[in-house]
Design a protein around this motif. Structure first.
Motif, PDB file in Angstrom:
ATOM      1  N   GLU A  70      15.565  28.965  27.049  1.00  0.00           N
ATOM      2  CA  GLU A  70      15.339  27.917  28.040  1.00  0.00           C
ATOM      3  C   GLU A  70      13.946  28.026  28.644  1.00  0.00           C
ATOM      4  O   GLU A  70      13.257  27.016  28.828  1.00  0.00           O
ATOM      5  N   ARG A  94      10.893  25.244  28.377  1.00  0.00           N
ATOM      6  CA  ARG A  94      10.189  24.689  29.542  1.00  0.00           C
ATOM      7  C   ARG A  94       8.677  24.856  29.373  1.00  0.00           C
ATOM      8  O   ARG A  94       7.895  23.960  29.746  1.00  0.00           O
ATOM      9  N   GLU A  96      22.524  19.320  27.509  1.00  0.00           N
ATOM     10  CA  GLU A  96      22.288  20.594  28.189  1.00  0.00           C
ATOM     11  C   GLU A  96      20.829  21.022  28.057  1.00  0.00           C
ATOM     12  O   GLU A  96      20.235  21.550  29.001  1.00  0.00           O
ATOM     13  N   GLU A  98      18.774  18.852  30.457  1.00  0.00           N
ATOM     14  CA  GLU A  98      18.933  19.262  31.852  1.00  0.00           C
ATOM     15  C   GLU A  98      18.224  20.584  32.131  1.00  0.00           C
ATOM     16  O   GLU A  98      17.655  20.780  33.215  1.00  0.00           O
ATOM     17  N   SER A  99      18.229  21.497  31.152  1.00  0.00           N
ATOM     18  CA  SER A  99      17.602  22.800  31.362  1.00  0.00           C
ATOM     19  C   SER A  99      16.086  22.713  31.455  1.00  0.00           C
ATOM     20  O   SER A  99      15.441  23.608  32.007  1.00  0.00           O
TER      21      SER A  99
END
Length: 218
Positions: free
Chosen positions: A123, A127, A166, A169-170
């Motif tokens: 994750e 990002r 998911e 959203e992460s």
């Protein structure tokens, strides 16, 4: 090696050292589907492996920075790129993406099947991938939705395989700054160990970073 456990780099070097070729050498079908038609620019390929995606992108006119943790994979990929005549369009870089990340901004950042049985902070890496997308550029994340038909249910050994929602959203993308262009599961045909094709389910997230709006003149 730490605490008697092989490092992520050692795991992947060993994996690629098992044979002269692990993957088919063809680009991922989701990448081809999603990127065909885009104007070529600069691309970042995360987890490039033996170079199938990076080489295809270079053949389409992209300037590619291709990254992997395995020096074995990168050496092999560089040879394949030279054989394909696109060595001058690809910059091969070795990174443990949980520790270091390539600098710069890119018109395309691609992370296809960036999964690991090791301690990879996926994750956080994704990002960072989103932060590396230039205004107007695209982030493409493709992953497995579950095991292939020929694999045991626990094949991924507890590795979480998130849904595309998911993943979205992460990322924590700022509202109003990104356009979601695709967020869905899809089937593809993959050849199993017995040489027979079978359908498996993957997922795709494609988001575009919107260009900054010019401030109105007073």
């Amino acid at each position: 090696m730490t605490d008697g456990k092989p490092s992520e780099e050692e795991l992947w070097d060993a994996r690629y050292g098992e044979s002269d070729r692990i993957w088919s050498g063809n680009p991922n079908t989701a990448l081809v589907r999603e990127i065909t038609g885009l104007e070529p620019g600069s691309a970042l390929d995360l987890g490039c492996g033996e170079g199938g995606d990076a080489i295809w992108l270079a053949q389409q006119g992209w300037r590619v920075t291709a990254v992997d943790i395995s020096g074995v994979a990168l050496d092999r990929a560089a040879r394949h790129a030279a054989e394909a005549g696109v060595a001058d369009r690809i910059d091969w870089q070795r990174h443990d993406l949980g520790v270091s990340f390539p600098g710069g901004a890119f018109d395309l950042v691609s992370a296809c099947f960036l999964h690991s049985h090791g301690d990879m902070p996926r994750e956080r890496i994704l990002r960072a991938a989103a932060s590396a997308v230039a205004p107007g550029g695209v982030l493409l994340v493709v992953g497995h939705a579950g095991p292939a038909p020929w694999e045991k249910p626990d094949h991924h050994h507890g590795v979480h395989l998130p849904t595309p929602q998911e993943v979205l959203e992460s990322l924590g993308l700022p509202e109003g700054r990104w356009e979601v262009q695709r967020c869905e599961e899809h089937e593809r045909i993959q050849t199993g160990p017995d040489g027979r094709p079978a359908a498996r389910t993957d997922n795709t997230l494609r988001v575009r970073r919107l260009k900054d709006r010019a401030e109105p003149r007073p």
